[in-house]
Design an enzyme around this catalytic site. Sequence first.
Site, PDB file in Angstrom:
ATOM      1  CE  LYS A 170     -10.435   6.938   7.646  1.00 50.79           C
ATOM      2  NZ  LYS A 170      -9.301   6.040   7.927  1.00 50.79           N
TER       3      LYS A 170
ATOM      4  CG  LEU B 288      -9.315   0.833  10.348  1.00 52.47           C
ATOM      5  CD1 LEU B 288      -9.541  -0.669  10.314  1.00 52.47           C
ATOM      6  CD2 LEU B 288      -8.965   1.341   8.949  1.00 52.47           C
TER       7      LEU B 288
ATOM      8  CB  CYS C 127      -4.858  -1.027  10.376  1.00 49.58           C
ATOM      9  SG  CYS C 127      -5.227   0.444  11.342  1.00 49.58           S
TER      10      CYS C 127
ATOM     11  N   GLY D 205       5.148   9.740   7.112  1.00 51.55           N
ATOM     12  CA  GLY D 205       5.820  10.973   6.685  1.00 51.55           C
ATOM     13  C   GLY D 205       7.298  10.749   6.416  1.00 51.55           C
TER      14      GLY D 205
ATOM     15  N   GLY E  79       6.490   8.406   3.232  1.00 56.24           N
ATOM     16  CA  GLY E  79       7.258   9.652   3.259  1.00 56.24           C
ATOM     17  C   GLY E  79       7.511  10.310   1.925  1.00 56.24           C
TER      18      GLY E  79
END
Length: 303
Positions: free
Chosen positions: A43, A71, A127, A214, A241
């Site tokens: 992460k 985050l 991000c 995705g 995805g």
Amino acid sequence: MLAVTIAGISMKTPVMTASGTFGFGPEYSDFVDLNTIGAIVVKGTTLAPRAGNSGCRIAETPAGMLNSIGLENPGSDEFLKATLPKLKKYDVPIIVNISGNTVEEYGKLAAKLSVNGVAGFELNISCPNVKEGGIAFGTVPQSAAAVVREVKKNTHLPVIAKLSPNVTDIVAMARAVEEAGADAISLINTLLGMAIDTKSWRPVLGNVVGGLSGPAVKPVALRMVWQVANAVNVPVIGMGGIMTALDAVEFLLAGASAVAVGTANFVNPYAAAEVAEGLCEYLKERGLSHVQKLVGQVNHNIG
Ligand SMILES: Cc1cc2nc3c(=O)[nH]c(=O)nc-3n(C[C@H](O)[C@H](O)[C@H](O)COP(=O)(O)O)c2cc1C
């Protein structure tokens, strides 16, 4: 058959887990033998702990999801003290996904986390949920290059630059980070999106906008991986995805040397392991000796 080395990091399979979708790894150890994963990208980690965004952080979309986690993470001290010792029990490369508010912060983090047990860094310069800098670094080639240069100065470990799809010219971004010394390039991070609640007329996400991931993003990711792989000489790690082995095959054919499984982990915690198993089957069925035989082999002859 599946073993690959990416930027000097040896992996048993080319199937990694995408940052932010597999916790720090141990959270999934009741479901998956972590030793069977190519590499765990943990992460997003920052110098100090972060509480993340307030309000709703996740929304389901057709064939995907929006997230605006912001985050949230326990910070670099906690990672070194509590998480890394747990991860060291496994025989799997650990890649730390790092984020900073400034160029210098990326360098400090890399220096601090260049310790035994960390195999390399993935730079989250992309991000979309952090207002202070994340997106700015990821959309301006010079800024992205500055982050890579600073991190390279501060570590002997391999550095993977993770690109944002929220740009007009992905190839310019890729060339800039390669020139700055990135050892590999991963892409894509999430696509900036939004959802609105038609009852309240309010944005669904507390942060208003978030990152789309995705199956919905796969064609965009595949196109960008193909463009970048044809433009740079460093290895490319493809994601966006991937749900099945055949999705992974597409990314490899487009030029990725490895892939990462993200959103699929929320639907099926075994996804990364199953993608690797499926890849093995695919190679066997076609009499191919190694996964490398697929990389960049998309056939452009029409008809
Ligand atoms: C809930 C969530 C959290 C994420 N957190 C991070 C993160 O901390 N750092 C990062 O670089 N990417 C993060 N990502 C992006 C993924 O690593 C990946 O690049 C993206 O989701 C595309 O792959 P996918 O469609 O397979 O999920 C996150 C994605 C999701 C869905």
